[in-house]
Design a protein around this motif. Structure first.
Motif, mmCIF file in Angstrom:
data_model
loop_
_atom_site.group_PDB
_atom_site.id
_atom_site.type_symbol
_atom_site.label_atom_id
_atom_site.label_comp_id
_atom_site.label_asym_id
_atom_site.label_seq_id
_atom_site.Cartn_x
_atom_site.Cartn_y
_atom_site.Cartn_z
ATOM 1 N N SER A 9 0.819 -1.206 0.000
ATOM 2 C CA SER A 9 0.000 0.000 0.000
ATOM 3 C C SER A 9 0.852 1.256 0.000
ATOM 4 N N GLY A 10 2.066 1.125 0.503
ATOM 5 C CA GLY A 10 2.984 2.246 0.531
ATOM 6 C C GLY A 10 3.797 2.429 -0.729
ATOM 7 N N GLY A 11 3.594 1.522 -1.685
ATOM 8 C CA GLY A 11 4.290 1.660 -2.958
ATOM 9 C C GLY A 11 5.559 0.846 -3.104
ATOM 10 N N ARG A 12 5.888 0.052 -2.091
ATOM 11 C CA ARG A 12 7.076 -0.791 -2.200
ATOM 12 C C ARG A 12 6.784 -1.949 -3.144
ATOM 13 N N ILE A 13 7.738 -2.242 -4.032
ATOM 14 C CA ILE A 13 7.566 -3.283 -5.042
ATOM 15 C C ILE A 13 8.646 -4.343 -4.895
ATOM 16 N N ASP A 14 8.225 -5.583 -5.090
ATOM 17 C CA ASP A 14 9.154 -6.707 -5.045
ATOM 18 C C ASP A 14 8.861 -7.598 -6.238
ATOM 19 N N TYR A 15 9.908 -8.082 -6.888
ATOM 20 C CA TYR A 15 9.763 -8.976 -8.032
ATOM 21 C C TYR A 15 10.595 -10.225 -7.819
ATOM 22 N N ALA A 16 10.101 -11.316 -8.336
ATOM 23 C CA ALA A 16 10.916 -12.518 -8.415
ATOM 24 C C ALA A 16 12.053 -12.253 -9.397
ATOM 25 N N ASP A 17 13.194 -12.845 -9.131
ATOM 26 C CA ASP A 17 14.349 -12.622 -9.999
ATOM 27 C C ASP A 17 14.057 -13.025 -11.441
ATOM 28 N N SER A 18 13.219 -14.027 -11.622
ATOM 29 C CA SER A 18 12.944 -14.548 -12.957
ATOM 30 C C SER A 18 12.158 -13.574 -13.833
ATOM 31 N N VAL A 19 11.508 -12.583 -13.221
ATOM 32 C CA VAL A 19 10.696 -11.649 -14.000
ATOM 33 C C VAL A 19 11.203 -10.218 -13.901
ATOM 34 N N LYS A 20 12.179 -9.994 -13.057
ATOM 35 C CA LYS A 20 12.676 -8.638 -12.842
ATOM 36 C C LYS A 20 13.194 -8.048 -14.157
ATOM 37 N N GLY A 21 12.765 -6.822 -14.446
ATOM 38 C CA GLY A 21 13.170 -6.168 -15.680
ATOM 39 C C GLY A 21 12.247 -6.440 -16.852
ATOM 40 N N ARG A 22 11.355 -7.416 -16.694
ATOM 41 C CA ARG A 22 10.409 -7.743 -17.773
ATOM 42 C C ARG A 22 8.963 -7.474 -17.372
ATOM 43 N N PHE A 23 8.656 -7.687 -16.096
ATOM 44 C CA PHE A 23 7.288 -7.525 -15.613
ATOM 45 C C PHE A 23 7.196 -6.261 -14.752
ATOM 46 N N THR A 24 6.014 -5.642 -14.782
ATOM 47 C CA THR A 24 5.757 -4.464 -13.958
ATOM 48 C C THR A 24 4.390 -4.607 -13.291
ATOM 49 N N ILE A 25 4.388 -4.500 -11.973
ATOM 50 C CA ILE A 25 3.129 -4.535 -11.233
ATOM 51 C C ILE A 25 2.712 -3.102 -10.920
ATOM 52 N N SER A 26 1.424 -2.853 -11.007
ATOM 53 C CA SER A 26 0.914 -1.524 -10.690
ATOM 54 C C SER A 26 -0.520 -1.663 -10.184
ATOM 55 N N ARG A 27 -1.043 -0.564 -9.681
ATOM 56 C CA ARG A 27 -2.411 -0.602 -9.187
ATOM 57 C C ARG A 27 -3.090 0.720 -9.462
ATOM 58 N N ASP A 28 -4.390 0.664 -9.647
ATOM 59 C CA ASP A 28 -5.202 1.864 -9.771
ATOM 60 C C ASP A 28 -6.252 1.774 -8.671
ATOM 61 N N ASN A 29 -6.011 2.490 -7.590
ATOM 62 C CA ASN A 29 -6.907 2.394 -6.443
ATOM 63 C C ASN A 29 -8.284 2.992 -6.729
ATOM 64 N N THR A 30 -8.372 3.866 -7.717
ATOM 65 C CA THR A 30 -9.680 4.439 -8.064
ATOM 66 C C THR A 30 -10.570 3.399 -8.748
ATOM 67 N N LYS A 31 -9.914 2.396 -9.332
ATOM 68 C CA LYS A 31 -10.649 1.325 -10.014
ATOM 69 C C LYS A 31 -10.575 0.003 -9.253
ATOM 70 N N ASN A 32 -9.901 0.026 -8.108
ATOM 71 C CA ASN A 32 -9.723 -1.213 -7.322
ATOM 72 C C ASN A 32 -9.152 -2.328 -8.184
ATOM 73 N N THR A 33 -8.165 -1.992 -8.974
ATOM 74 C CA THR A 33 -7.609 -2.930 -9.940
ATOM 75 C C THR A 33 -6.091 -2.974 -9.843
ATOM 76 N N VAL A 34 -5.561 -4.180 -9.970
ATOM 77 C CA VAL A 34 -4.123 -4.405 -9.977
ATOM 78 C C VAL A 34 -3.745 -4.925 -11.360
ATOM 79 N N TYR A 35 -2.591 -4.499 -11.835
ATOM 80 C CA TYR A 35 -2.157 -4.899 -13.169
ATOM 81 C C TYR A 35 -0.799 -5.605 -13.102
ATOM 82 N N LEU A 36 -0.559 -6.413 -14.112
ATOM 83 C CA LEU A 36 0.758 -7.000 -14.299
ATOM 84 C C LEU A 36 1.091 -6.888 -15.778
ATOM 85 N N GLN A 37 1.973 -5.960 -16.095
ATOM 86 C CA GLN A 37 2.448 -5.797 -17.465
ATOM 87 C C GLN A 37 3.598 -6.763 -17.672
#
Length: 121
Positions: free
Chosen positions: A51-79
């Protein structure tokens, strides 16, 4: 909280996909994460966003995947970019109820049904 994951599909190696996870209520105050379960393998951590914006990635996806959220839409994304055949799995979104270890699946109280991502070589 009910979670509905979507966006999976069949793509070729090197392609991109964006997964979405829509929550039935506000989740802005919680850690959210994506896990995945490949055929014949255990569920594994992919990415988490506190909730504070800290992000953690598995090493296998780091640099390729991006997690984000839109709290106005109650939605989480994984690019997911530069997809590899080994990324093939059912991707699960989750909301953590308590705890500080974002990689521990047992600290997540709510899970979506999963969306299948298949990456062909």
């Amino acid at each position: 909280v009910q979670l509905q994951a979507s966006g999976g599909g069949l793509v070729q190696a090197g392609d991109s996909l964006r997964l979405s996870c829509a929550a039935s209520q506000r989740i802005g105050g919680y850690t959210v994460a994506w896990f995945r379960r490949a055929p014949g393998k255990e569920r594994e951590f992919v990415a988490a966003l506190t909730s504070g914006g800290r992000i953690d990635y598995a090493d296998s996806v780091k640099g390729r995947f991006t997690i984000s959220r839109d709290n106005t839409k109650n939605t989480v994304y994984l690019q997911m970019n530069s997809l590899l055949p080994e990324d093939t799995a059912v991707y699960l979104c989750a909301v953590q109820l308590s705890g500080t270890n974002a990689r521990n699946p047992f600290l997540y109280g709510y899970w979506g049904q999963g969306t299948l991502v298949t990456v062909s070589s």
